[in-house]
Scaffold this motif. Sequence first.
Motif, mmCIF file in Angstrom:
data_model
loop_
_atom_site.group_PDB
_atom_site.id
_atom_site.type_symbol
_atom_site.label_atom_id
_atom_site.label_comp_id
_atom_site.label_asym_id
_atom_site.label_seq_id
_atom_site.Cartn_x
_atom_site.Cartn_y
_atom_site.Cartn_z
ATOM 1 N N SER A 107 0.600 -1.146 0.003
ATOM 2 C CA SER A 107 0.051 0.103 0.072
ATOM 3 C C SER A 107 0.707 1.259 0.045
ATOM 4 N N LEU A 108 0.372 2.236 -0.575
ATOM 5 C CA LEU A 108 1.273 3.475 -0.701
ATOM 6 C C LEU A 108 1.342 4.212 0.724
ATOM 7 N N SER A 109 0.302 3.553 1.408
ATOM 8 C CA SER A 109 0.135 4.452 2.704
ATOM 9 C C SER A 109 1.391 3.600 3.942
ATOM 10 N N ASP A 110 1.887 2.641 3.184
ATOM 11 C CA ASP A 110 2.962 1.926 4.113
ATOM 12 C C ASP A 110 4.355 2.730 4.067
ATOM 13 N N ASN A 111 4.515 3.835 3.003
ATOM 14 C CA ASN A 111 5.516 4.664 3.385
ATOM 15 C C ASN A 111 5.587 5.335 4.228
ATOM 16 N N GLY A 112 6.506 5.521 5.178
ATOM 17 C CA GLY A 112 6.853 6.312 6.132
ATOM 18 C C GLY A 112 7.028 7.789 6.157
ATOM 19 N N SER A 113 7.470 8.447 6.875
ATOM 20 C CA SER A 113 7.904 9.780 6.957
ATOM 21 C C SER A 113 9.134 10.223 6.014
ATOM 22 N N ASP A 114 10.262 9.135 6.058
ATOM 23 C CA ASP A 114 11.248 9.026 5.240
ATOM 24 C C ASP A 114 10.898 8.801 3.861
ATOM 25 N N GLY A 115 9.567 8.394 3.392
ATOM 26 C CA GLY A 115 9.168 8.042 2.081
ATOM 27 C C GLY A 115 9.477 6.633 1.614
ATOM 28 N N PHE A 116 9.708 5.738 2.725
ATOM 29 C CA PHE A 116 9.896 4.440 2.458
ATOM 30 C C PHE A 116 9.217 3.555 3.542
ATOM 31 N N THR A 117 9.003 2.235 3.026
ATOM 32 C CA THR A 117 8.358 1.239 3.924
ATOM 33 C C THR A 117 9.288 0.688 5.075
ATOM 34 N N ASP A 118 8.752 0.194 5.684
ATOM 35 C CA ASP A 118 9.607 -0.690 6.906
ATOM 36 C C ASP A 118 8.908 -2.192 6.820
ATOM 37 N N TYR A 119 9.258 -3.096 5.752
ATOM 38 C CA TYR A 119 8.617 -4.157 6.062
ATOM 39 C C TYR A 119 9.627 -5.189 6.591
ATOM 40 N N ALA A 120 10.674 -4.774 7.362
ATOM 41 C CA ALA A 120 11.916 -5.755 7.754
ATOM 42 C C ALA A 120 11.082 -6.514 8.762
ATOM 43 N N ILE A 121 11.613 -7.783 8.929
ATOM 44 C CA ILE A 121 11.398 -9.054 9.672
ATOM 45 C C ILE A 121 12.566 -9.232 10.435
ATOM 46 N N PRO A 122 12.859 -8.696 11.802
ATOM 47 C CA PRO A 122 14.062 -9.186 12.539
ATOM 48 C C PRO A 122 14.189 -10.466 12.701
ATOM 49 N N LEU A 123 15.675 -11.048 12.885
ATOM 50 C CA LEU A 123 15.768 -12.432 13.334
ATOM 51 C C LEU A 123 15.421 -12.431 15.042
ATOM 52 N N SER A 124 15.538 -13.623 15.437
ATOM 53 C CA SER A 124 15.255 -13.856 16.742
ATOM 54 C C SER A 124 16.570 -13.545 17.381
ATOM 55 N N GLY A 125 16.411 -13.134 18.846
ATOM 56 C CA GLY A 125 17.531 -12.874 19.481
ATOM 57 C C GLY A 125 18.915 -13.667 19.437
ATOM 58 N N SER A 126 18.807 -14.926 18.959
ATOM 59 C CA SER A 126 19.757 -15.902 18.976
ATOM 60 C C SER A 126 19.101 -17.382 18.146
ATOM 61 N N GLY A 127 20.142 -18.099 17.785
ATOM 62 C CA GLY A 127 19.635 -19.303 16.996
ATOM 63 C C GLY A 127 18.869 -18.837 15.855
ATOM 64 N N ASP A 128 18.290 -19.963 15.213
ATOM 65 C CA ASP A 128 17.435 -19.882 14.102
ATOM 66 C C ASP A 128 16.158 -18.986 14.245
ATOM 67 N N THR A 129 15.754 -18.516 13.073
ATOM 68 C CA THR A 129 14.423 -17.795 13.131
ATOM 69 C C THR A 129 13.615 -18.667 12.375
ATOM 70 N N THR A 130 12.176 -18.892 13.082
ATOM 71 C CA THR A 130 11.233 -19.693 12.054
ATOM 72 C C THR A 130 10.095 -18.796 11.765
ATOM 73 N N LEU A 131 9.950 -18.748 10.289
ATOM 74 C CA LEU A 131 8.607 -17.789 9.891
ATOM 75 C C LEU A 131 7.650 -18.821 9.282
#
Length: 388
Positions: free
Chosen positions: A81-105
């Motif tokens: 969605s165009l509304s996903d753009n933030g004040s800097d003009g870009f989206t933030d679709y980032a998915i962070p990894l778990s604090g340690s070990g593997d990350t399951t999505l």
Amino acid sequence: MITRRRALGLAAGAAAGIGTGLAFGSARASEDSPRAAAGLPLTISNKTGEYANASIWVYIVGNDGKQQVRVTPEGELKPVSLSDNGSDGFTDYAIPLSGSGDTTLTLPFMSGRIYTALGDKLKFKAVEDGNGAAALAYPAGWVESDPNYAVLHDCAEFTYKDTGMFCNTTMVDMFSVPMAIHLTGAKDQTTGTLRDGARAKIFSDIAAQDGFGKLVIDDRRIIAPGHGMDAGLFAKDYLAPYIDEVWSAYESKDLVVTTNAGKFTGRVSGGKLSFTGPGTVSFDKPSTRDVLFCDGTLAAPNDQITGPVAAILGAGFNRTTLHDQAAQPSTDPATFYGTELTHHYAKVMHEASEDGKAYGFAFDDVASFASYIEDGAPQRITLTLTPF
């Protein structure tokens, strides 16, 4: 034929310089075949040895067949969605990894890319495509003015649907982060794994190759020669002597190309390479750019006649087997890249991989030399960021 060349129509991404397409499979599931279940476990495993989990972000973006979409950390499929753009003009679709070990999505049905960004986040911009629909401008690491140029990042490609998972690692646009895919289901398969120390060797080998050194951007990435050409980093006529040799050779002898449709026999006449057989196909002499991008005069439509012949010609040109081997496709990797004037970028990528497979150019799937795997009944997929 398995191919990454059946484009998704990511108009905004294409405008931003995204590659030729995303992974697809031609496998057909029978009525009695197991069907893939919606919601595939995806594990991200950080084995870089250079970056902690807290410094790595994942982005899953693509198309669900109707619209451009992205996946949330909870595994939800949401439209761009165009509304996903933030004040800097870009989206933030980032998915962070778990604090340690593997990350399951959880991966829903879609076609797309799994981007990984190391050290800093990527900037995806939601824009309108030519039809007024919301789309994404993808990272273009080969464009110096791109907002993601300074970010260490790379991606794997996939299509996941009820007939299975079809996925690959890719160097078609650039190489930066070594990664491997492990797919379990009806079979247990891995692709993309590089030999120990291969990343550094890839950088040094390409830097040392005459005409290719400018493609190496610090220790950040190596730009594929086609994109390098557009950026003024690679000679526009690099392959011209070889292309001329091929065209001259087949003025006086036949070139036989075998596809699933049958055998096509071709000769060069009047400046065109024309084939007869199951269908009539002809090609103008390609440029270096046509060969490197497998496009232009070598464009491969999704049909049963022109497309397969174009793909085989593209592979023969990039592997520089076309002049000496009048029966194509050539299938002996020992004969690939044997000329001094060749696609050294793709050659180095194949030499660096444990199984000899890589996506060094868009038609690298010809004769199954691409870092591609598929499964009709997938149970889990793991993307490993392998040691630097």
